[in-house]
Write an enzyme that holds these catalytic residues in place. Structure first.
Site, PDB file in Angstrom:
ATOM      1  N   LYS A 499       2.694  -0.942 -12.934  1.00 46.17           N
ATOM      2  CA  LYS A 499       1.276  -0.664 -12.683  1.00 46.17           C
ATOM      3  C   LYS A 499       1.082  -0.254 -11.227  1.00 46.17           C
ATOM      4  O   LYS A 499       1.967  -0.484 -10.387  1.00 46.17           O
ATOM      5  CB  LYS A 499       0.460  -1.907 -12.991  1.00 46.17           C
ATOM      6  CG  LYS A 499       0.864  -3.107 -12.148  1.00 46.17           C
ATOM      7  CD  LYS A 499       0.290  -4.411 -12.685  1.00 46.17           C
ATOM      8  CE  LYS A 499       0.693  -5.572 -11.795  1.00 46.17           C
ATOM      9  NZ  LYS A 499       0.466  -6.863 -12.413  1.00 46.17           N
ATOM     10  N   ARG A 595      -8.856 -15.374 -16.381  1.00 40.46           N
ATOM     11  CA  ARG A 595      -9.145 -13.999 -16.018  1.00 40.46           C
ATOM     12  C   ARG A 595      -9.421 -13.240 -17.299  1.00 40.46           C
ATOM     13  O   ARG A 595     -10.538 -12.958 -17.650  1.00 40.46           O
ATOM     14  CB  ARG A 595      -7.941 -13.420 -15.250  1.00 40.46           C
ATOM     15  CG  ARG A 595      -8.223 -12.148 -14.545  1.00 40.46           C
ATOM     16  CD  ARG A 595      -7.096 -11.765 -13.584  1.00 40.46           C
ATOM     17  NE  ARG A 595      -5.808 -11.540 -14.249  1.00 40.46           N
ATOM     18  CZ  ARG A 595      -4.722 -11.073 -13.624  1.00 40.46           C
ATOM     19  NH1 ARG A 595      -4.762 -10.819 -12.336  1.00 40.46           N
ATOM     20  NH2 ARG A 595      -3.608 -10.883 -14.284  1.00 40.46           N
ATOM     21  N   HIS A 625      -0.379 -15.669 -18.505  1.00 32.99           N
ATOM     22  CA  HIS A 625      -0.039 -15.402 -17.110  1.00 32.99           C
ATOM     23  C   HIS A 625      -0.317 -16.655 -16.303  1.00 32.99           C
ATOM     24  O   HIS A 625      -1.373 -17.283 -16.466  1.00 32.99           O
ATOM     25  CB  HIS A 625      -0.904 -14.228 -16.625  1.00 32.99           C
ATOM     26  CG  HIS A 625      -0.420 -13.609 -15.354  1.00 32.99           C
ATOM     27  ND1 HIS A 625       0.903 -13.395 -15.075  1.00 32.99           N
ATOM     28  CD2 HIS A 625      -1.100 -13.125 -14.283  1.00 32.99           C
ATOM     29  CE1 HIS A 625       1.022 -12.816 -13.885  1.00 32.99           C
ATOM     30  NE2 HIS A 625      -0.177 -12.633 -13.383  1.00 32.99           N
ATOM     31  N   ARG A 682       8.221 -10.819 -17.346  1.00 31.73           N
ATOM     32  CA  ARG A 682       7.539  -9.641 -16.784  1.00 31.73           C
ATOM     33  C   ARG A 682       7.821  -9.550 -15.295  1.00 31.73           C
ATOM     34  O   ARG A 682       7.224 -10.257 -14.487  1.00 31.73           O
ATOM     35  CB  ARG A 682       6.028  -9.737 -17.028  1.00 31.73           C
ATOM     36  CG  ARG A 682       5.647  -9.764 -18.499  1.00 31.73           C
ATOM     37  CD  ARG A 682       4.150  -9.673 -18.680  1.00 31.73           C
ATOM     38  NE  ARG A 682       3.417 -10.706 -17.972  1.00 31.73           N
ATOM     39  CZ  ARG A 682       3.133 -11.905 -18.461  1.00 31.73           C
ATOM     40  NH1 ARG A 682       3.515 -12.239 -19.693  1.00 31.73           N
ATOM     41  NH2 ARG A 682       2.473 -12.777 -17.744  1.00 31.73           N
ATOM     42  N   TYR A 724     -11.108   4.990  19.625  1.00 31.32           N
ATOM     43  CA  TYR A 724     -12.489   4.684  19.277  1.00 31.32           C
ATOM     44  C   TYR A 724     -12.913   3.320  19.799  1.00 31.32           C
ATOM     45  O   TYR A 724     -12.140   2.362  19.734  1.00 31.32           O
ATOM     46  CB  TYR A 724     -12.650   4.688  17.757  1.00 31.32           C
ATOM     47  CG  TYR A 724     -12.599   6.048  17.137  1.00 31.32           C
ATOM     48  CD1 TYR A 724     -13.524   7.034  17.484  1.00 31.32           C
ATOM     49  CD2 TYR A 724     -11.628   6.349  16.200  1.00 31.32           C
ATOM     50  CE1 TYR A 724     -13.467   8.282  16.892  1.00 31.32           C
ATOM     51  CE2 TYR A 724     -11.566   7.589  15.599  1.00 31.32           C
ATOM     52  CZ  TYR A 724     -12.492   8.558  15.955  1.00 31.32           C
ATOM     53  OH  TYR A 724     -12.450   9.784  15.377  1.00 31.32           O
ATOM     54  N   CYS A 773      -7.104   4.586  13.648  1.00 34.86           N
ATOM     55  CA  CYS A 773      -7.991   5.682  13.256  1.00 34.86           C
ATOM     56  C   CYS A 773      -7.696   6.094  11.807  1.00 34.86           C
ATOM     57  O   CYS A 773      -6.799   5.550  11.168  1.00 34.86           O
ATOM     58  CB  CYS A 773      -7.809   6.900  14.158  1.00 34.86           C
ATOM     59  SG  CYS A 773      -7.782   6.526  15.899  1.00 34.86           S
ATOM     60  N   MET A 774      -8.398   7.101  11.327  1.00 33.46           N
ATOM     61  CA  MET A 774      -8.213   7.509   9.937  1.00 33.46           C
ATOM     62  C   MET A 774      -6.808   8.059   9.678  1.00 33.46           C
ATOM     63  O   MET A 774      -6.157   7.698   8.698  1.00 33.46           O
ATOM     64  CB  MET A 774      -9.260   8.561   9.557  1.00 33.46           C
ATOM     65  CG  MET A 774      -9.233   8.889   8.076  1.00 33.46           C
ATOM     66  SD  MET A 774     -10.345  10.221   7.614  1.00 33.46           S
ATOM     67  CE  MET A 774     -11.935   9.470   7.785  1.00 33.46           C
ATOM     68  N   ASP A 775      -6.331   8.936  10.559  1.00 33.18           N
ATOM     69  CA  ASP A 775      -5.046   9.594  10.311  1.00 33.18           C
ATOM     70  C   ASP A 775      -3.975   9.249  11.335  1.00 33.18           C
ATOM     71  O   ASP A 775      -2.870   9.767  11.264  1.00 33.18           O
ATOM     72  CB  ASP A 775      -5.226  11.111  10.323  1.00 33.18           C
ATOM     73  CG  ASP A 775      -6.317  11.544   9.378  1.00 33.18           C
ATOM     74  OD1 ASP A 775      -6.256  11.123   8.217  1.00 33.18           O
ATOM     75  OD2 ASP A 775      -7.237  12.253   9.813  1.00 33.18           O
TER      76      ASP A 775
END
Ligand SMILES: *Cc1c(COP(=O)(O)O)cnc(C)c1O
Length: 831
Positions: A499, A595, A625, A682, A724, A773-775
């Site tokens: 997953k 759950r 689980h 699992r 920033y 920062c973002m990048d």
């Protein structure tokens, strides 16, 4: 020429059944997934702890294989009569028979053979020696690191009458193994590379280990080794004495045949001064094109052999200059237009090509398979025959398009008439005509000899990226898989959780590997993830944990099995099943996680419903689980959950009228509750290298390395700030800072900002300065004066464990792994 009917005499076996015609044995086959040419292949049904070759006979027979060595008649599926055209040889032990046959084959050749063992460097020393002696000899060598009980027989089998030298490596993990390998390799010369701690588990003491390895050399004329490994020296002198050893040394030059002094070491090369006793002392200076210690040691082993061979010293230097570090890994790289490139640009002989084709064939991705192939440098075979052999291998490996590059392969392009493709005399010519749009959704094997510089082709195929990649080590993944497998009883099945993009690692690639290694089940969170796997050719059963009613048609179309956890879902599913048959379901029972799932008080109603609807529905498994499988403090609760599961499942089975698989444990649970493995477990995070119980961390190998590069390095004068919000400040003295190409949009958590996180540059840790920062973000490299733009930056990986990083920001490794954004390119590596 070896006939099937010759085999009883060579293997002490008996012929159970003869094939209709006298049949020549040409190829040895151990892995049913690697049928190259069925005609002439002899399959050995070998049984191991995890598998049994007999099981694959029907599949092999169907694919045209006709010759089989078996060691259990009763395990031939359906009996030998089910295989009317097959020949069966019955032996006591198929592996022993394989080894006996290889040993017999070896005895047919009276040529020098170099046997190599040691803890590290075997493969490199072998490859380098082959390069260094390649102009004087026609060499047969083990492909890659084929050095095991099955790899060695296959390697030696490649010997033929044109060879003048064999170079084979031998690796062992247990007592008693080396004698068998020695019997097959029958070395006349030996190299003992060194002694490390690898595989210590199989040996009670270091002495025992060295003595076991020495068994390879019991009959050699001369053994080469480095005197500076005391244990090797003692064992070698005890077994062979001075007359049969050639000793080189840096620390104990007295009495050595070759004394080595390093006179100069720079970042790229190492200059050595040597005293060679032959029997007068001669002195020479050589430059080795390496600086790191393992490469220097490996190169010195080779130098010792070359001097012993009396290759002229100027010639030795010339050859050393051309020695290249060896890319031992076959890398699978994401490329343009949804293509993948299998990068194997190091060498190109027939054995290496076969292995690379196997790797290509194992990719079940949809779409075309393309081979870009240079001239095959195979010594001693007429070119026409050689390329005919190459072409004959391709259909069985699924190759549809062939692009040949080089004068020789171009000359024989008519032999590739059955394939689409094109031929070019040189790599330049190919690149000049390269049209990216002609390659779409394909898997492309790029296989070329060193001098064709195919790395330029690989580069052309790789999209421009922003320098951040997640490297996924598939060998580490297999290692981890086997760690968990070894904990399971033979009948217990293994479901692997892929997953969330296989915990961030890339779902299709991981699923593909798991399919190859015969996992029993896969599980994903959503139907679309399952569809994606199916579209890439994954055929294992797949459980979908969170199926919504609008995905039911997809479940049916792609044969995905839903987890059903509520009456609502069950009713929806039954409704869908009225019109057409639907895939089997997995019933989720809630025993305390609170759950999803049917609770104990729901059971009456559930059973009533199942009894009524049973004919419309097939239940494949029941699962629960654990809420605290990884923590000791919850052990009582976990046991209560397991007990509840044991109470609930028989009631459901009674209602259904048949028994179904039961499974309860995740990675931590597998390690901590061996008594509760039930029918299946699992496996999740453990596969990806994180041992969730924290008990046995060292047993797993880290799988993922997130790395980026430095974009720029600059000075930050005292008093100035970075980024920033002006959060990162150089307080009292000038700093050097590096801007690195990763930010929160790549999944690098903002909480790592302002000194909380660290990265590794040139082996040293560097703290994050200011906000992420973002990048990108900035790190302090004041203490790493050599750091410069373009340097690699490890964000997490072996040097910087995930678990440590996760704890710094109060989260868990799962989150860091799954956060790596999809824009970060994945590179898959096998060694
Ligand atoms: C994710 C998941 C697992 C695997 O858990 P790990 O801790 O990663 O081993 C097992 N079972 C279920 C139901 C899951 O959702």
């Amino acid at each position: 020429m070896l006939l099937f009917t010759d085999l009883p005499a060579l293997t002490s076996g008996t012929l159970l059944q003869l094939p209709p015609e006298a049949t020549r044995v040409q190829y040895l086959l151990l892995d049913s997934r690697r049928v190259g040419q069925p005609a002439g292949s002899l399959f050995f049904a070998i049984r191991g702890a995890q598998h049994n070759g007999h099981r694959y006979l029907p599949d092999l027979y169907q694919r045209g294989v006709r010759l089989f060595v078996v060691d259990r008649v009763e395990e031939i599926p359906g009996g030998k009569l089910a295989f009317p055209e097959a020949g069966f040889l019955l032996v006591e032990d198929s592996l022993v028979a394989l080894q006996a046959l290889a040993a017999w084959h070896r005895r047919q050749f009276e040529i020098p053979v170099i046997g190599i063992t040691g803890s590290n460097g075997k493969t490199i020393v072998k490859e380098w020696l082959a390069q260094l002696l390649g102009s004087d000899e026609l060499i047969c060598k083990s492909p890659r690191s084929y050095n095991s009980q099955v790899g060695v027989p296959l390697s030696v089998w490649e010997l033929n009458a044109t060879h003048t030298l064999g170079i084979f490596e031998a690796g062992i993990s247990e007592r008693g193994e080396m004698v068998k390998l020695a019997h097959i390799i029958q070395p006349t010369l030996g190299i003992f590379t060194n002694l490390g701690t690898a595989h210590d588990a199989g040996f009670p003491s270091a002495e025992e280990k060295v003595n076991e390895k020495m068994q390879l050399f019991a009959a050699v004329d001369t053994l080469f080794y480095c005197r500076d490994h005391d244990a090797i020296h003692r064992a070698a002198q005890q077994m062979l004495g001075p007359a049969r050893t050639f000793i080189w040394s840096r620390q104990h030059q007295q009495g050595a045949n070759l004394g080595v002094t390093v006179t100069e070491a720079s970042a790229e090369r190492t200059v050595v001064h040597v005293n060679l006793v032959r029997p007068r002392v001669e002195e020479y200076t050589f430059t080795l094109p390496f600086a790191d210690e393992p490469s220097v040691e490996n190169a010195l082993h080779c130098l010792a052999v070359l001097l012993w061979y009396a290759v002229p010293t100027a010639e030795i230097q010339r050859r050393l200059d051309r020695l290249l570090p060896i890319a031992m890994r076959l890398e699978m790289k994401q490329a343009l237009n949804d293509c993948y490139v299998l990068d194997d640009t190091y060498n190109n002989d027939l054995a290496g090509l076969t292995l690379a084709l196997d790797a290509l064939a194992r990719q079940p991705r949809r779409g075309q398979r393309t081979l870009i192939l240079s001239d095959v440098l195979e010594s001693g075979q007429p070119a026409g025959e050689l390329y005919a052999r190459v072409a004959a291998q391709l259909p069985a490996h699924g190759v549809e398009r062939v692009i040949g590059i080089g004068p020789a392969i171009s000359e024989y392009q008519h032999l590739f008439g059955a394939f689409q493709g094109a031929f070019f005399a040189t790599t330049e010519e190919f690149l000049a005509n390269f049209q990216p749009e002609q390659f779409r959704h394909e898997t492309i094997l790029v296989k070329g000899a060193r001098r064709f510089e195919f790395e330029r082709i690989v580069a052309a195929f790789q999209q421009k990226i922003h320098g951040t990649v997640l490297e996924v080590n598939l060998d580490a993944l297999v290692h981890n898989l086997n760690y968990y497998r070894a904990r399971l009883a033979p009948g217990t099945r293994l479901m692997v959780m892929v997953k969330a993009f296989a915990y961030g690692s890339g779902s299709y690639e991981v699923a593909n590997l798991l399919q190859f290694h015969r996992a029993d089940y896969l599980a994903v969170a959503y139907a679309d993830e399952g569809v994606e796997l199916r579209q890439h050719g994954i055929s294992l059963p797949i459980m979908v944990m969170n199926p919504s009613p609008d995905s039911f048609q997809k479940l049916r179309q792609y044969h995905l099995e839903p987890e059903i956890y509520s009456f609502e879902r069950l009713h929806d599913y039954l409704l869908a099943a009225q019109d057409q048959p639907m895939p089997a379901i997995h019933l989720k029972l809630d025993t305390g996680m609170r759950r999803l799932g049917f609770a104990e008080e729901d059971l009456d109603e559930l059973c009533t419903l199942l009894r009524k609807k049973a004919p419309q529905l097939r239940v494949a498994s029941m699962l629960t689980h654990l809420a605290g499988a990884d923590e000791e403090q919850h052990n009582d609760f976990s046991r209560q959950q397991l007990a509840a599961f044991q109470r609930m499942t028989p009631l459901v089975e009674a209602a259904l009228g048949y028994s179904v698989l039961r499974h309860a444990l995740n990675s931590a649970g597998i390690v901590r509750f061996p008594e509760a493995h039930l029918d299946m477990v699992r496996l999740g995070i453990g596969l990806y290298g994180v041992e969730a119980s924290g008990k046995d961390t060292a047993a797993l190998r880290p799988v993922s390395t997130l790395r980026t590069i430095i974009s720029q390095v600059k000075k930050l004068p005292a008093g100035q700030t970075v980024g920033y919000g002006r959060r990162g400040a150089a307080t009292d003295f000038e700093r050097r800072i590096a801007t690195i190409a990763i930010g929160y949009a790549d999944g690098y958590d903002r909480r790592f900002g302002n000194g909380v996180g660290e990265v590794v540059i040139r082996g040293l840790r560097a703290p994050i300065l200011g906000n992420v920062c973002m990048d990108m973000c900035m790190v302090d490299v004041t203490h790493i004066p050599d750091a410069q733009a373009g340097d690699l930056v490890v964000v997490f990986g072996e040097e910087l464990p995930l678990v440590e990083l996760a704890s710094r920001i109060g989260t868990i490794a799962y989150e860091l792994l799954t956060n790596v954004s999809e824009r970060v390119k994945r590179i898959f590596i096998t060694e």
